[in-house]
Design a protein around this motif. Structure first.
Motif, short mmCIF file in Angstrom:
data_model
loop_
_atom_site.label_atom_id
_atom_site.label_comp_id
_atom_site.label_asym_id
_atom_site.label_seq_id
_atom_site.Cartn_x
_atom_site.Cartn_y
_atom_site.Cartn_z
N LEU A 284 0.87 -1.17 0.00
CA LEU A 284 0.00 0.00 0.00
C LEU A 284 0.91 1.22 0.00
N ASP A 285 0.80 2.01 -1.05
CA ASP A 285 1.71 3.16 -1.20
C ASP A 285 0.94 4.47 -1.14
N ALA A 286 1.66 5.52 -0.81
CA ALA A 286 1.10 6.86 -0.99
C ALA A 286 0.96 7.08 -2.49
N PHE A 287 0.01 7.88 -2.88
CA PHE A 287 -0.17 8.15 -4.31
C PHE A 287 0.79 9.26 -4.74
N ASP A 288 1.63 8.93 -5.72
CA ASP A 288 2.60 9.90 -6.21
C ASP A 288 2.24 10.29 -7.64
N PRO A 289 1.69 11.52 -7.84
CA PRO A 289 1.19 11.91 -9.16
C PRO A 289 2.23 11.81 -10.27
#
Ligand code: GDP
Length: 298
Positions: A284-289
């Motif tokens: 589960l990752d942070a969303f990196d645009p």
């Protein structure tokens, strides 16, 4: 042994073989824009968003000759611009226990996401409690218990078919007496009877508000990115069923349909708190645009 070839993104598929330094520059004309639009649509960006993204990208550059890398870069910039405002971690409020209601259709990855979130917050030193609020599905409850064990987090359960709102109330009590920082509440995802589900969710909210009128502090909608445009319908439905405050997009590993995230951001502007990139607890990752835009257009 040769390195496995990276899966080309959408532009890779259009411009693919001409990606070396001797590649001819492409004229950004109607034909080119139409092809780009079609590729974005085939990646599930939806027609409106695909048109907007390509139009913005072409602004002031129409008829110019651009290198393949320039085109890729411009498109990635445009996608990043749409996605930047929605990339936000789950907000943490000072109030404890912070209540996170997790909603979404069955199979979207709710259980898995709750397990992953619990594990991450545990690792960050937070005291977490999980409530297995989908009392209708025995398998979901068992699955959640497995995730709770993995994450080292207690999972509150109730007998099959019992009232999820009363479980939520008990979970609030436990979270309060345990001095928990976070209470994650799983919910049912049966859309077959929406009126029932709406009442069920509303009752959970009513009951937890008896304990804390500011709860739930977040209502997370879990969406399966591989369902493409269907995800749009699900947001519309769940916005009516519950007061959705943010999204988790699962199964972004192994899908060429990630364009739907751009459509979602463009249409709803709901924050994307995290992305699921596999079935393991750490996936589960942070969303990196920027990473997302590069992968999509690369
Ligand atoms: P629920 O019914 O919404 O609770 O969904 P589950 O959490 O049980 O997930 C459904 C299936 O999707 C399971 O097989 C999970 O392993 C899988 N899954 C969940 N999240 C991800 C993800 O980010 N990537 C991949 N590849 N699979 C996922």
């Amino acid at each position: 042994i040769a390195e496995p070839e990276e899966k080309p993104g959408i532009l890779g598929r259009l411009l693919g073989k001409v990606e070396d330094s001797t590649a001819p520059r492409r004229v950004l004309d109607d034909d080119m824009l139409e092809q780009l639009e079609e590729l974005l649509i085939s990646a599930d960006m939806g027609v409106d968003t695909a048109m907007r993204v390509t139009a913005n990208m072409a602004e002031g550059r129409f008829g110019k000759k651009l290198s393949v890398n320039e085109i890729k870069g411009l498109l990635a910039d445009e996608v990043t611009r749409v996605m930047d405002p929605v990339a936000k971690p789950l907000p943490l409020y000072p109030k404890t226990p912070q209540v996170v209601l997790v909603v979404g259709v069955n199979g979207s990855g709710k259980t898995t996401t709750i397990g992953k979130l619990a594990s991450q917050f545990r690792a960050a030193g937070k005291n977490v409690v999980i409530a297995a609020g989908d009392t209708f599905r025995a398998a979901a409850v068992e699955q959640l218990q497995v995730w709770g064990d993995r994450a080292g987090v207690p999972v509150l359960t109730a007998p099959e078919g019992s009232d999820p709102a009363s479980l939520a109330f008990d979970a609030m009590t436990k979270a309060e007496t345990d001095g928990a920082d976070l209470l994650l509440i799983d919910t049912a995802g049966r859309l077959q009877n929406r009126a029932d589900l709406m009442e069920e969710l509303a009752k959970i909210v009513r009951v937890i508000r008896k304990k804390d009128e500011t709860a739930p502090h977040n209502t997370l909608l879990v969406l399966d990115a591989t369902t493409g445009q269907n995800a749009i319908n699900q947001v519309e439905i769940f916005q009516k069923l519950a007061n959705v405050s943010g999204l988790v997009m699962t199964k972004l590993d192994g899908t060429a349909k990630g364009g739907v995230l751009v459509a979602l951001a463009d249409k709803f502007g709901l924050p994307i708190h995290a992305i699921g990139v596999g079935e393991q607890i750490d996936d589960l990752d942070a969303f990196d645009p920027e990473d997302f835009a590069k992968a999509l257009t690369g």
